[in-house]
Motif scaffolding. Sequence first.
Motif, short mmCIF file in Angstrom:
data_model
loop_
_atom_site.label_atom_id
_atom_site.label_comp_id
_atom_site.label_asym_id
_atom_site.label_seq_id
_atom_site.Cartn_x
_atom_site.Cartn_y
_atom_site.Cartn_z
N PRO A 247 0.84 -1.20 0.00
CA PRO A 247 0.00 0.00 0.00
C PRO A 247 0.88 1.25 0.00
O PRO A 247 2.02 1.23 0.47
CB PRO A 247 -0.78 -0.11 1.31
N LYS A 248 0.31 2.33 -0.51
CA LYS A 248 1.07 3.60 -0.56
C LYS A 248 0.57 4.51 0.56
O LYS A 248 -0.60 4.90 0.60
CB LYS A 248 0.89 4.26 -1.93
N LEU A 249 1.49 4.83 1.47
CA LEU A 249 1.17 5.60 2.66
C LEU A 249 1.90 6.93 2.65
O LEU A 249 3.07 7.01 2.26
CB LEU A 249 1.59 4.84 3.92
N VAL A 250 1.21 7.97 3.08
CA VAL A 250 1.88 9.23 3.42
C VAL A 250 2.13 9.15 4.92
O VAL A 250 1.25 9.41 5.74
CB VAL A 250 1.03 10.45 3.07
N THR A 251 3.32 8.73 5.29
CA THR A 251 3.62 8.50 6.70
C THR A 251 3.69 9.80 7.48
O THR A 251 3.50 9.81 8.70
CB THR A 251 4.93 7.72 6.85
N GLU A 252 3.99 10.92 6.81
CA GLU A 252 3.88 12.24 7.43
C GLU A 252 3.36 13.21 6.37
O GLU A 252 4.09 13.56 5.44
CB GLU A 252 5.21 12.75 7.98
N PHE A 253 2.11 13.59 6.49
CA PHE A 253 1.56 14.67 5.67
C PHE A 253 1.66 15.93 6.52
O PHE A 253 0.95 16.08 7.50
CB PHE A 253 0.12 14.37 5.27
N TRP A 254 2.56 16.83 6.12
CA TRP A 254 2.89 17.99 6.96
C TRP A 254 1.78 19.03 6.90
O TRP A 254 1.74 19.88 6.00
CB TRP A 254 4.24 18.56 6.53
N THR A 255 0.90 18.97 7.88
CA THR A 255 -0.26 19.85 7.91
C THR A 255 0.11 21.31 8.17
O THR A 255 -0.67 22.21 7.88
CB THR A 255 -1.22 19.41 9.01
N GLY A 256 1.26 21.54 8.75
CA GLY A 256 1.74 22.89 9.06
C GLY A 256 3.24 22.84 9.17
O GLY A 256 3.91 22.08 8.46
N TRP A 257 3.79 23.63 10.09
CA TRP A 257 5.24 23.62 10.26
C TRP A 257 5.58 24.14 11.64
O TRP A 257 4.79 24.83 12.29
CB TRP A 257 5.92 24.45 9.18
N PHE A 258 6.78 23.79 12.11
CA PHE A 258 7.24 24.26 13.42
C PHE A 258 7.67 25.73 13.34
O PHE A 258 7.87 26.29 12.26
CB PHE A 258 8.38 23.39 13.93
N GLU A 259 7.86 26.32 14.50
CA GLU A 259 8.33 27.70 14.59
C GLU A 259 9.55 27.77 15.49
O GLU A 259 9.69 26.97 16.43
CB GLU A 259 7.23 28.61 15.14
N ASN A 260 10.44 28.71 15.21
CA ASN A 260 11.65 28.87 15.99
C ASN A 260 11.76 30.29 16.50
O ASN A 260 11.21 31.23 15.93
CB ASN A 260 12.89 28.50 15.17
N TRP A 261 12.49 30.43 17.59
CA TRP A 261 12.64 31.75 18.20
C TRP A 261 13.22 32.75 17.20
O TRP A 261 14.22 32.48 16.55
CB TRP A 261 13.57 31.69 19.42
N GLY A 262 12.55 33.87 17.07
CA GLY A 262 13.02 34.92 16.17
C GLY A 262 12.64 34.70 14.73
O GLY A 262 12.95 35.54 13.88
N GLY A 263 11.97 33.61 14.43
CA GLY A 263 11.55 33.33 13.07
C GLY A 263 10.13 33.81 12.82
O GLY A 263 9.46 34.35 13.71
N PRO A 264 9.64 33.63 11.61
CA PRO A 264 8.28 34.07 11.28
C PRO A 264 7.24 33.08 11.80
O PRO A 264 7.54 31.92 12.07
CB PRO A 264 8.28 34.11 9.75
N SER A 265 6.03 33.55 11.90
CA SER A 265 4.92 32.67 12.23
C SER A 265 4.69 31.70 11.07
O SER A 265 4.70 32.10 9.91
CB SER A 265 3.66 33.50 12.49
N ALA A 266 4.48 30.44 11.39
CA ALA A 266 4.35 29.40 10.35
C ALA A 266 2.90 29.27 9.91
O ALA A 266 2.19 28.35 10.30
CB ALA A 266 4.87 28.07 10.87
N ILE A 267 2.46 30.21 9.09
CA ILE A 267 1.07 30.20 8.63
C ILE A 267 0.99 30.07 7.12
O ILE A 267 -0.05 30.35 6.52
CB ILE A 267 0.34 31.48 9.09
N GLN A 268 2.07 29.61 6.51
CA GLN A 268 2.12 29.57 5.05
C GLN A 268 1.28 28.44 4.46
O GLN A 268 0.82 28.53 3.33
CB GLN A 268 3.58 29.45 4.57
N LYS A 269 1.06 27.39 5.24
CA LYS A 269 0.24 26.27 4.77
C LYS A 269 -1.21 26.55 5.16
O LYS A 269 -1.70 26.05 6.18
CB LYS A 269 0.76 24.96 5.34
N THR A 270 -1.90 27.31 4.35
CA THR A 270 -3.24 27.78 4.67
C THR A 270 -4.26 26.64 4.55
O THR A 270 -3.99 25.59 3.94
CB THR A 270 -3.65 28.92 3.74
N ALA A 271 -5.46 26.88 5.10
CA ALA A 271 -6.51 25.86 5.01
C ALA A 271 -6.88 25.52 3.57
O ALA A 271 -7.04 24.33 3.24
CB ALA A 271 -7.73 26.32 5.81
N PRO A 272 -7.05 26.50 2.66
CA PRO A 272 -7.33 26.12 1.26
C PRO A 272 -6.20 25.30 0.63
O PRO A 272 -6.47 24.35 -0.12
CB PRO A 272 -7.50 27.47 0.56
#
Length: 996
Positions: A247-272
């Motif tokens: 079977p073909k599995l997406v073992t990690e479908f990255w729904t969003g992303w982590f954030e790091n100190w001093g970096g931007p807010s990780a909102i690039q992966k929008t709901a649409p």
Amino acid sequence: MTEKSSLLLQEQEKNIDTGTEHSARSELTYDQRSFIMNGERVFLNSATIHYFRMPREEWREVLMKAKLAGMNCIDTYFAWNVHEPEEGQWSFEGDNDCGAFLDLCAELGMYVITRPGPFICAEWDFGGFPYWLETKQGIKFRQNNETYLYYVDLYFDRIIPIIRERQLSVGGTVILVQVENEYGYLMDDAAASAHMNHLRDSLLQREIDVPLITCVGGAEGTIEGANFWSGADGHYAKLREKQPDTPKLVTEFWTGWFENWGGPSAIQKTAPLFEKRMMEILRTGYTGISHYMFYGGTNFGGYGGRTVGSSDIFMITSYDYDAPLNEYGRVTAKYAVAKTLSYFVDAFGALLMETEEVPAEQIKVRHPQGVTVRGRSKGSEKIWFLESHKEERETFHVTLEEGRTIPVALNPGQIIPILDRVEIAQNVYLTGGTMITGNEVVNGELTLFIVAEAGQRSVVELETNVLNVQGSSMPVLVERDQLNGAYRFELVHFCEPGIVHLEASGVLIRFVVLDKATMDRTWRINGGGGAKQLRYAIGFDDVDVSLSGQVTGMISDPNRNILLLGSWADGERSLTGLEFIYGEANDSQSGIQDEHVQESAPENQYALFTMPPMPPKLSDSPELSRVTLTAEQRASNGQPEHFSQYGQDFGYLLYECDFDRSEEEITTLILPDLQDTTRIYVNRVEQALVRQVGAAIVQVQTTKGKNTLQVLVQHMGRLNFSPYLGESKGLTGSVYIGGSFQDIRRNWHTEHGVAHLDEVNHLEDAPLLSRSFTLDGMDRAILVGAVSQGLRINGMDVPMEGYQNWFSFNTLDLSLYLRHGEINTLEMPYSRTPLNRLELILYRSENELKDWRMAGTDALLPRQWGLYEPPNVSSYVDTYRQDADYSGNWNAMSVGNGSYGQPVWYRWRFSKSAVPEHFRVNLMLRLTGMSKGTIHLNGHHLGRYWQIGPQEDYKIPVSWLQDENELLLFDEEGRTPERVRFLYDNLSQYPWGVVE
């Protein structure tokens, strides 16, 4: 492979490789299309949730939210450093009781994918390895290193039995176990085989009998999955080429992303976009998706990790991940997307799992420009995926086979699945030009949800011998297609649900016509307990189901209508939000009751919506204790010790030494191996906060004669992913006074001219870059930053084992390659630009500082606290005593605007706020105006804070509150906390009621 392991693998493959027969030990099989449970194909719709990123008291509600969203599986890592924080000291109680977490998944009827590591990445400190592992002589991580594997075996001996006892074959719900994690990012399968096969065998030898999986890199006898956000087609093709029969599995479908100190807010992966990527996965043919993360949670304590890409990418305390469930377990726009598409998969997954992609040359669908069509088919049943490439919303007319034309409305970039003659009952075929979910019998009626944007019109067709429309709550235009005899329904989508009852070929069918917003508020209840009659609840912003099966719901608009579908005699019940909350409807008709709310309802029935609960209030005059930095313990051999050598996992280390200067001056301090943010003090005056690490150079002000240097290092998290796992934290090795620094991103020479690497460049074919420098009397050199693989100095290769250009950061000691008294030349292939850092640090070995003194986190505490027992400081929790003597050096204060210019502890004592029973609150702490430090509540270490963004608020678990509470805040700069306050999240203001 050992003989025993070989036999175990052969037995496992015999049981599950063909998927044509049930295993003697398990009912899980598979073939190239999907997994098969009890003879039926199952689409694995999995939610990644980590038990160690939330209090145990929150597990059930979060898992239930996954179930309500249509997930049938939970995916979790196991964090070795959580379970063995100190060597030989195992912890499987309370929040760390991973076995109880697996049992809860089983209780809720959820399958489980377990990922025991030992390496997990997960943006978790050290990728899950315990800190003390670094101290073992000769150890090399993630390799067939004797020392490493010895400790891995000890870990497996404790963790694998917990998994083994909960496998499907012994009545549990663990159905898959992962071997290692993302090894393919480090090396290809051939190079990785020895290590991956060893870990595989270790699982088999410990009687793991469910299928083994891998992600990003494979091993013989396992099923490989892919980790990605986009590019579903390419990953699918690679998996199919490598393993055509799995079977073909997406073992990690990255729904969003982590954030790091001093970096931007990780909102690039929008709901649409999230919706589009999921549609791409379904369109391609995957039959398993693990949403990483479905719920991210929090990096409490010091467990947030660090990753590659720059020198200072340290994880923030929140691991919200912009996931479908936010850090507080609240539903988001992505949750609504995941829920709707999961309901679609549940409705038509049996067909999806049997289909093959329609070759492009066989597609007979006609469509206008601006859209593309791909399809999947099983016999005459088809699902077309129509994708818009227009810049605005538009309605397209699509002609299917046999000349059937239907309208389809699409947003820019949107993908909609079009059902084409899908058999929903015997002799009843459905074609639909919009999203359709449901497709199950509720109270004797086959119920389908027809969904489109508010105000949109949609068309569905039913091909049936006989059709009888029995009733409708909305105007519906029904026409008979003269071409094929299909009945064509034209529907309009309002914010109020519409119901159409009909009979087709003797089958009772119910259309529930919804706009998208209402579909977002539609919940499929899986029964059990008091909810056994209720199947769908429509209109709630949030829903929960208790252990007994009692359903509760939250509504933000009291004027909104609620629709319930279930197995009552009438099958449908409707009421307003006001009736739900206050029980104004006759209970025998509405089925809604909340006696607490009824008895306490004010005369103004909107009062509960306008007067939400108030969060606890912090005093304007907290107690404080100023910290005098002092290190009294002489370090071994006079050299600085790093955290593991000192026997401390997280927190702070203070390093101190004296040096003489012949005159007052500004000079430089060289720290060749520094892996954490650091404050530098000379003569107790702060000189700098070092943020970019790896190696650092700092300007300091010195006086004539004796000077005292202090280096305060906060452990900011070890690398959670890198070929260089296990970096030493704190000061490692020597520190030097005097030296020079060059930013060498500019003025590199190519055969075509000069290139500046801090600018955007488009240099093709990776041309060779070169740049020269002189030593100016120095004998040591360090290059730190975004180097490229293939670096040479003075014609000699500089080894960088395991390094890949996309890691974008390395620290290299060039001292052995230098030519003294001559020009030195650096060469490297062009990789990418702009680079955020590339520095050359030069210094003299004779200027080493010596005779260091040290102190651990305990030295920062008021002596009377009794919080620690040095030198083994495992966390800010473990040795906390509620009966500690607090009389010491605490002082009351009146908060003013400013800073004490030195580290300070603040303490508040506050009472827990009363919260009415019909509200569910989430508490956060906003630290406006503070600098950097740590937060503690009632003995729980809540994590680091640093007011440089993107995190502004910090989770306060409500389950950790007591009637009377103590909040402690350590601030490195002693900023005064006049703007520190508690807040409830926005959804805390809306009431909940009971659905019966």
